[in-house]
Scaffold this motif. Sequence first.
Motif, PDB file in Angstrom:
ATOM      1  N   UNK A 354      17.078  16.415   1.378  1.00 54.30           N
ATOM      2  CA  UNK A 354      16.227  17.218   0.506  1.00 54.30           C
ATOM      3  C   UNK A 354      17.069  18.219  -0.274  1.00 54.30           C
ATOM      4  N   UNK A 355      16.844  18.281  -1.604  1.00 56.14           N
ATOM      5  CA  UNK A 355      17.479  19.294  -2.441  1.00 56.14           C
ATOM      6  C   UNK A 355      16.744  20.616  -2.258  1.00 56.14           C
ATOM      7  N   UNK A 356      17.455  21.649  -1.836  1.00 54.79           N
ATOM      8  CA  UNK A 356      16.815  22.955  -1.629  1.00 54.79           C
ATOM      9  C   UNK A 356      16.401  23.537  -2.973  1.00 54.79           C
ATOM     10  N   UNK A 357      17.337  23.621  -3.909  1.00 51.80           N
ATOM     11  CA  UNK A 357      16.993  23.901  -5.302  1.00 51.80           C
ATOM     12  C   UNK A 357      16.818  22.559  -5.992  1.00 51.80           C
ATOM     13  N   UNK A 358      15.650  22.329  -6.591  1.00 53.29           N
ATOM     14  CA  UNK A 358      15.298  21.007  -7.082  1.00 53.29           C
ATOM     15  C   UNK A 358      16.303  20.478  -8.107  1.00 53.29           C
ATOM     16  N   UNK A 367      19.850  21.938 -12.953  1.00 51.97           N
ATOM     17  CA  UNK A 367      19.114  22.061 -11.701  1.00 51.97           C
ATOM     18  C   UNK A 367      20.026  22.149 -10.497  1.00 51.97           C
ATOM     19  N   UNK A 368      19.420  22.003  -9.323  1.00 53.99           N
ATOM     20  CA  UNK A 368      20.203  22.052  -8.097  1.00 53.99           C
ATOM     21  C   UNK A 368      21.130  20.852  -7.989  1.00 53.99           C
ATOM     22  N   UNK A 369      22.327  21.091  -7.569  1.00 57.34           N
ATOM     23  CA  UNK A 369      23.334  20.037  -7.485  1.00 57.34           C
ATOM     24  C   UNK A 369      23.176  19.231  -6.191  1.00 57.34           C
ATOM     25  N   UNK A 370      23.674  18.000  -6.245  1.00 54.85           N
ATOM     26  CA  UNK A 370      23.733  17.182  -5.037  1.00 54.85           C
ATOM     27  C   UNK A 370      25.035  17.504  -4.324  1.00 54.85           C
ATOM     28  N   UNK A 371      24.966  18.493  -3.456  1.00 55.47           N
ATOM     29  CA  UNK A 371      26.131  18.926  -2.687  1.00 55.47           C
ATOM     30  C   UNK A 371      25.646  19.442  -1.347  1.00 55.47           C
ATOM     31  N   UNK A 372      26.550  19.518  -0.398  1.00 53.63           N
ATOM     32  CA  UNK A 372      26.186  19.936   0.947  1.00 53.63           C
ATOM     33  C   UNK A 372      25.564  21.328   0.938  1.00 53.63           C
ATOM     34  N   UNK A 373      26.046  22.199   0.027  1.00 54.62           N
ATOM     35  CA  UNK A 373      25.520  23.559  -0.026  1.00 54.62           C
ATOM     36  C   UNK A 373      24.066  23.611  -0.478  1.00 54.62           C
ATOM     37  N   UNK A 374      23.591  22.549  -1.136  1.00 54.75           N
ATOM     38  CA  UNK A 374      22.220  22.537  -1.655  1.00 54.75           C
ATOM     39  C   UNK A 374      21.369  21.455  -0.998  1.00 54.75           C
ATOM     40  N   UNK A 375      21.829  20.905   0.105  1.00 55.10           N
ATOM     41  CA  UNK A 375      21.095  19.834   0.775  1.00 55.10           C
ATOM     42  C   UNK A 375      20.899  20.164   2.247  1.00 55.10           C
ATOM     43  N   UNK A 376      19.858  19.576   2.801  1.00 55.53           N
ATOM     44  CA  UNK A 376      19.677  19.537   4.248  1.00 55.53           C
ATOM     45  C   UNK A 376      18.826  18.319   4.565  1.00 55.53           C
ATOM     46  N   UNK A 377      18.723  17.977   5.844  1.00 58.51           N
ATOM     47  CA  UNK A 377      17.948  16.821   6.272  1.00 58.51           C
ATOM     48  C   UNK A 377      16.639  17.291   6.895  1.00 58.51           C
ATOM     49  N   UNK A 392       8.978  26.757   1.984  1.00 56.56           N
ATOM     50  CA  UNK A 392       9.878  26.916   0.841  1.00 56.56           C
ATOM     51  C   UNK A 392      11.213  27.491   1.306  1.00 56.56           C
ATOM     52  N   UNK A 393      12.293  26.681   1.280  1.00 59.55           N
ATOM     53  CA  UNK A 393      13.608  27.184   1.679  1.00 59.55           C
ATOM     54  C   UNK A 393      14.410  27.708   0.490  1.00 59.55           C
ATOM     55  N   UNK A 394      15.229  28.716   0.751  1.00 58.30           N
ATOM     56  CA  UNK A 394      16.175  29.232  -0.239  1.00 58.30           C
ATOM     57  C   UNK A 394      17.515  29.376   0.463  1.00 58.30           C
ATOM     58  N   UNK A 395      18.554  28.771  -0.074  1.00 56.77           N
ATOM     59  CA  UNK A 395      19.881  28.800   0.536  1.00 56.77           C
ATOM     60  C   UNK A 395      20.664  29.988  -0.028  1.00 56.77           C
ATOM     61  N   UNK A 396      21.116  30.874   0.848  1.00 52.54           N
ATOM     62  CA  UNK A 396      21.893  32.029   0.440  1.00 52.54           C
ATOM     63  C   UNK A 396      23.351  31.684   0.226  1.00 52.54           C
ATOM     64  N   UNK A 397      24.130  32.591  -0.390  1.00 49.24           N
ATOM     65  CA  UNK A 397      25.545  32.302  -0.673  1.00 49.24           C
ATOM     66  C   UNK A 397      26.390  32.128   0.577  1.00 49.24           C
TER      67      UNK A 397
END
Length: 485
Positions: A354-358, A367-377, A392-397
């Motif tokens: 799932x892309x955290x930022x779409x 939009x949100x990139x396909x990278x580990x920092x913006x993905x989770x399962x 609704x998830x938001x990934x911090x820095x």
Amino acid sequence: MAERGGAVPGTVEADTAVRLLGLQREQSREHARMLRELAPLWIAPANDEEAADDRAESAVVAAVALRTTTSHASTLIRQAHTAVHHLPALFARLEAGDLPVEWHQRILRTTREFTPAQLAEVDQRVSAWDLASIPVQRFRRELRVLVAWLHHAGETTPRPQDQREVALEGSPVDDGTATVRITGPVPEILSLSRRLDASARAIQDQQRHALADGAPIPFDPDGQAAATGAPLTLAALRYLVLTRSVLETGGIEVPGERFRISVMVPVMTLMGHSDAPALIDGTIPIPASMARMIAADQPLWHRILTDPVTGAHIPATTTSYRPPASMLEQLRIQHPVCAVPGCIRSSTSRAEADHITEYDHTDPTAGGQTCVANLHLLCFTHHRLKTLGRIDPVRGPDGTTHWRIGTTTTGATTGRPRATASIPANRDLTTPLLAQALHDAWSQYQWGLELTPLDRNGTLDQLHHPDHPDHDDTTGHHRTTPPPF
């Protein structure tokens, strides 16, 4: 109560018994308060998807608040509804402190499949017992008799064929073993056991004849019988028949595993310099000796890089919408279970990236990139809730994921989340420890290099002389410390 326990009034034992009784009564009252708070979260079972989504959302809210799993939270919500609405007299005894929490939970567990009429019967009968002083063995015996009687009276006992199940159970001590528990009707389980036993005995007989005749040994996949010169034990053969034989599926093609089974072994463990445990699929610890044995049989190893200070996984990258296999493997390592707080569903199957930022399909750079920092399962259920906007998830820095769960729809709090949670990024816990061990070993090595020339030219002997100012008269040694590397 003190006299029943054999404690003399006025003694330490008697006073302790009185205090413990008070603690038990307060624990019962606190548990009743929790159940009363949970009861409104109950949503009656229904076939529509919206009701299922509501139940899943309520479970996440309760799991975050109670710091437990979503499955346990669902159980607590169901038990709270049953306790408050179907067992009110017993709930009143719990609120009064007369009914211990463990007793109340036993009642809820043993009556889980009861109808409302049967629950009312239990409530009426058990609440009339002398719950404030009845001994535990009598309570359990009489409850068991009552439940068995009502089971037969209402014909609610599940049919044996409806209880067929195969369940995987881990070892409670993480010793590298696991158990597959097979439940079913006694004739079927007995037949399976006898067929395994007959197969094992037939193979053992053939192995014994082959060893006597010097012929190739049948069904010896690991070469143990050939190495020992003796047939395998019946226990070993039953296990091999069950785990190495082909599973019959009636012609249905079974899809292959989505992911390989990963055994993550710290490099120091692999080299034999540490006994830090390895992890199977990121969740199940296994002993270092077993990890080294598994690794020795593999023709190919995959390296996973982590930050030596924090243990954070160094991410893989891609430029496409769908994460490649290597990124999915890394995501699974970082998220061995669904990323939603409290969920413990494994990510080895049916989990979805799932892309955290779409992701912006029209303009991928916006939009949100396909990278580990913006993905989770996420498991299927919670991915659906995220798609519907219920969580609704938001990934911090720093890698922390901040979750907003549900929204209120009534009163002055409309639009506010029902619960929030901040989950730090998963990290490899052994990396910092092993890195520190390497650092300490290197410091000792460097210190040894400095001491060697001092020993050769006699300087150390001078330092140990009693007249030297740094000589310690209490130990007879020179006071010195390793250099601060």
